[in-house]
Design a protein around this motif. Structure first.
Motif, short mmCIF file in Angstrom:
data_model
loop_
_atom_site.label_atom_id
_atom_site.label_comp_id
_atom_site.label_asym_id
_atom_site.label_seq_id
_atom_site.Cartn_x
_atom_site.Cartn_y
_atom_site.Cartn_z
N PHE A 1 -9.43 -71.26 66.19
CA PHE A 1 -9.51 -72.79 66.27
C PHE A 1 -9.30 -73.41 64.69
N HIS A 2 -9.76 -72.64 63.74
CA HIS A 2 -9.84 -73.00 62.24
C HIS A 2 -8.33 -73.20 61.91
N TYR A 3 -7.63 -72.14 62.04
CA TYR A 3 -6.17 -72.09 61.67
C TYR A 3 -5.08 -73.09 62.46
N LEU A 4 -5.57 -73.29 63.82
CA LEU A 4 -4.79 -74.08 64.48
C LEU A 4 -5.18 -75.67 63.94
N ALA A 5 -6.38 -75.84 63.74
CA ALA A 5 -6.72 -77.37 63.43
C ALA A 5 -6.05 -77.50 61.93
N LEU B 1 2.36 -94.82 45.41
CA LEU B 1 0.97 -94.43 45.58
C LEU B 1 0.66 -93.76 47.07
N LEU B 2 1.22 -94.10 48.14
CA LEU B 2 1.04 -93.59 49.39
C LEU B 2 1.55 -92.13 49.42
N LEU B 3 2.86 -92.06 48.64
CA LEU B 3 3.15 -90.56 48.71
C LEU B 3 2.42 -89.73 48.00
N PHE B 4 1.69 -90.33 46.92
CA PHE B 4 0.58 -89.40 46.22
C PHE B 4 -0.49 -89.08 47.04
N ILE B 5 -0.87 -90.03 48.01
CA ILE B 5 -2.22 -89.86 48.74
C ILE B 5 -1.70 -88.76 49.81
N TYR B 6 -0.39 -88.70 50.38
CA TYR B 6 -0.25 -87.60 51.13
C TYR B 6 0.18 -86.11 50.44
N LEU B 7 0.40 -86.20 49.20
CA LEU B 7 0.44 -84.97 48.34
C LEU B 7 -0.76 -84.50 48.09
N GLU B 8 -1.90 -85.60 47.79
CA GLU B 8 -3.29 -84.84 47.35
C GLU B 8 -3.91 -84.47 48.94
N LEU B 9 -3.65 -84.74 49.86
CA LEU B 9 -4.12 -84.59 51.49
C LEU B 9 -3.41 -83.17 51.74
N GLY B 10 -2.21 -82.80 51.28
CA GLY B 10 -1.48 -81.78 51.57
C GLY B 10 -2.18 -80.72 50.55
N ALA B 11 -2.20 -81.05 49.29
CA ALA B 11 -2.92 -79.97 48.49
C ALA B 11 -4.39 -79.42 48.85
N MET B 12 -5.05 -80.30 49.26
CA MET B 12 -6.41 -80.30 49.81
C MET B 12 -6.33 -79.36 51.12
N ILE B 13 -5.44 -79.46 52.07
CA ILE B 13 -5.45 -78.74 53.17
C ILE B 13 -4.92 -77.27 52.72
N GLY B 14 -4.09 -77.26 51.87
CA GLY B 14 -3.52 -76.10 51.24
C GLY B 14 -4.58 -74.93 50.64
N ILE B 15 -5.58 -75.82 49.74
CA ILE B 15 -6.62 -75.16 49.34
C ILE B 15 -7.78 -74.57 50.24
N TYR B 16 -7.96 -75.74 51.28
CA TYR B 16 -8.67 -75.17 52.21
C TYR B 16 -8.28 -73.92 53.00
N PHE B 17 -7.13 -73.89 53.10
CA PHE B 17 -6.48 -72.76 53.95
C PHE B 17 -6.72 -71.53 53.31
N LYS B 18 -6.48 -71.66 51.98
CA LYS B 18 -6.75 -70.39 51.14
C LYS B 18 -8.09 -70.01 51.14
N THR B 19 -8.93 -70.85 50.80
CA THR B 19 -10.41 -70.55 50.19
C THR B 19 -11.37 -70.79 51.11
N ASN B 20 -11.08 -71.51 52.24
CA ASN B 20 -11.99 -71.78 53.09
C ASN B 20 -13.26 -72.87 52.51
#
Length: 138
Positions: free
Chosen positions: A28-32, A63-82
């Motif tokens: 579920f974690h990976y799917l989400a 600035l909207l693109l920067f928000i998307y970039l920050e959200l994507g980076a946050m997901i990537g870090i969460y994916f790698k480190t939990n």
């Protein structure tokens, strides 16, 4: 003898339930995470192509693109480190407030209560970000 067999059977059932439970939670974690990451990438692509179709960009679009970039980076870090990187949530909040301020000023061209209320909030979030970053790396 029968009591020992019952305890062994109980231990096996608990071990099996733990393994299956961890498997389901991880699935579920990976799917989400993939679904959220895909939604962020899709939204960013739609915004980017809308800007390209328009033929120009505004600071609001960037600035909207920067928000998307920050959200994507946050997901990537969460994916790698939990671990949820709170710093990135603060960055998203600061960027969103900056975007709000710029859009408000561009639309109204005057000082009003929106700017008076949002500007100190942005400063407060910047202070929280400074404390968070300083305490993280100290």
């Amino acid at each position: 003898m029968k009591l020992q067999r019952a305890e062994t059977m109980n231990q096996r059932i608990h071990t099996f339930a733990d393994v299956v439970g961890k498997l389901l939670v991880d699935a579920f974690h990976y799917l989400a995470l993939f679904a959220i990451g895909g939604a962020i990438a899709w939204s960013a692509a739609v915004a980017f192509f809308a800007m390209a179709e328009k033929g120009h960009t505004t600071i609001d679009d960037i600035l909207l693109l920067f928000i998307y970039l920050e959200l994507g980076a946050m997901i990537g870090i969460y994916f790698k480190t939990n671990h949820m990187p709170v710093r990135f949530l603060i960055y998203v909040a600061m960027t969103a407030l900056t975007r709000l301020l710029i859009a408000d000023v561009q639309a109204h061209h005057r000082l009003d209560m929106g700017i008076v209320l949002v500007a100190p909030l942005a400063a407060l979030i910047a202070g929280v970000a400074d404390v968070t970053i300083t305490s993280t790396f100290a």
